[in-house]
Write an enzyme that holds these catalytic residues in place. Sequence first.
Site, PDB file in Angstrom:
ATOM      1  N   GLU A   1      -5.877  -7.968   3.713  1.00 36.88           N
ATOM      2  CA  GLU A   1      -5.345  -8.991   4.611  1.00 36.88           C
ATOM      3  C   GLU A   1      -6.464  -9.687   5.377  1.00 36.88           C
ATOM      4  OE1 GLU A   1      -2.737  -9.397   8.664  1.00 36.88           O
ATOM      5  OE2 GLU A   1      -2.210  -7.744   7.319  1.00 36.88           O
TER       6      GLU A   1
ATOM      7  N   HIS B   1       0.829  -1.208   0.000  1.00 37.15           N
ATOM      8  CA  HIS B   1       0.000   0.000   0.000  1.00 37.15           C
ATOM      9  C   HIS B   1       0.862   1.256   0.000  1.00 37.15           C
ATOM     10  CE1 HIS B   1      -3.718  -2.305   1.680  1.00 37.15           C
ATOM     11  NE2 HIS B   1      -3.645  -2.357   0.371  1.00 37.15           N
TER      12      HIS B   1
ATOM     13  N   HIS C   1      -0.330  -8.765   1.078  1.00 39.85           N
ATOM     14  CA  HIS C   1      -1.408  -8.851   2.059  1.00 39.85           C
ATOM     15  C   HIS C   1      -2.080 -10.212   2.095  1.00 39.85           C
ATOM     16  CE1 HIS C   1      -1.124  -4.618   0.610  1.00 39.85           C
ATOM     17  NE2 HIS C   1      -0.915  -4.453   1.888  1.00 39.85           N
TER      18      HIS C   1
END
Length: 360
Positions: free
Chosen positions: A157, A72, A105
């Site tokens: 995640e 991210h 993730h």
Amino acid sequence: MSTTVDLSMPTVPRVRRTPQEIADAAPVAGARRVLLAAPRGYCAGVDRAVIAVEKALEHYGAPVYVRKEIVHNKYVVSTLEERGAIFVDETDEVPEGSLLVFSAHGVSPAVVQSAVDRNLQTIDATCPLVTKVHREAVRFARGDFEILLIGHVGHEEVEGTFGEAPEHIQIVNSPEDVATLEVKNPDKVVWLSQTTLSVDETMETVNLLREKFPNLQDPPSDDICYATSNRQTAIKEIAPQTDLVIVVGSANSSNSVRLKEVAEEYGAKRAERVDFANQVDESWFEGVATVGVTSGASVPEVLVTQVLDLLAEYGYGEVEEVVTAEEDILFSLPKELRAKLAQDGDDSRQLGGRGARPKR
């Protein structure tokens, strides 16, 4: 035939006020300085995932497809796009038979099966610490436990972990959710967590869960990753001494957002999050003597350096690094990629982690 003409105004770069104008606006009591948090920036899982895409591009050639953002961070994603990576939301956007990288993730078993169904060649760049949580979920589900997964609904995640045992998992989005939770058997309940949460808020949630379910079991080891915990510890040390904290990190980076929250909670007079140095507003410096700087676990050091350079222009040239932990974690590259590198005779880079990226 009519032609549409775009009459929108072009973007005009904002003209910054000069350092002297800022100084005149609000005098600073004491010397200007920067407290630079350490550890900060890339963790081993992020470094491993970014290297995986870089190596895939090098050895397989473009395009290399990546499900979701590999990590991210806007800068990382755009840099990899320039090199030929294509980021997609789902596997059905990837041409059959192509190469697909799973992000750091993690993904659910359903996503893995979807890739198999489309005959995609895959590289699993899931952070090993996230994989650990997946395995815990599977093991506890096999033992017929109800799993209370502390994490943010909608985060990749959490979606991946939930997908390992959806019939056994309830997501606990915040401490406020605890009051309405119900379980079938309060004697067979365990908690797990997203790896990038606030340590303090997670433990607040766990304590509330334990009050409600006294026989609640803990995971075998702490699910919040070492990097998240270390970066929060560093900013807790710095925050009480600062007039302003600048967190470098993207808005969709959970650990970066948590760093801003922790800075505010632990005494920073002001805390701001930016992706890039050009997003720093010089008016933040008015009356400010001490600036704290840190960065999320998916942020390359070059972005921190650019913020420090800007601060130096405004008189914050004295930089003191505040070290609260040393990190030496290294993770091997994904096994699928290691096999390809061995086949091609590439032994240049097999690990991701501390020491792998330049430090200021």
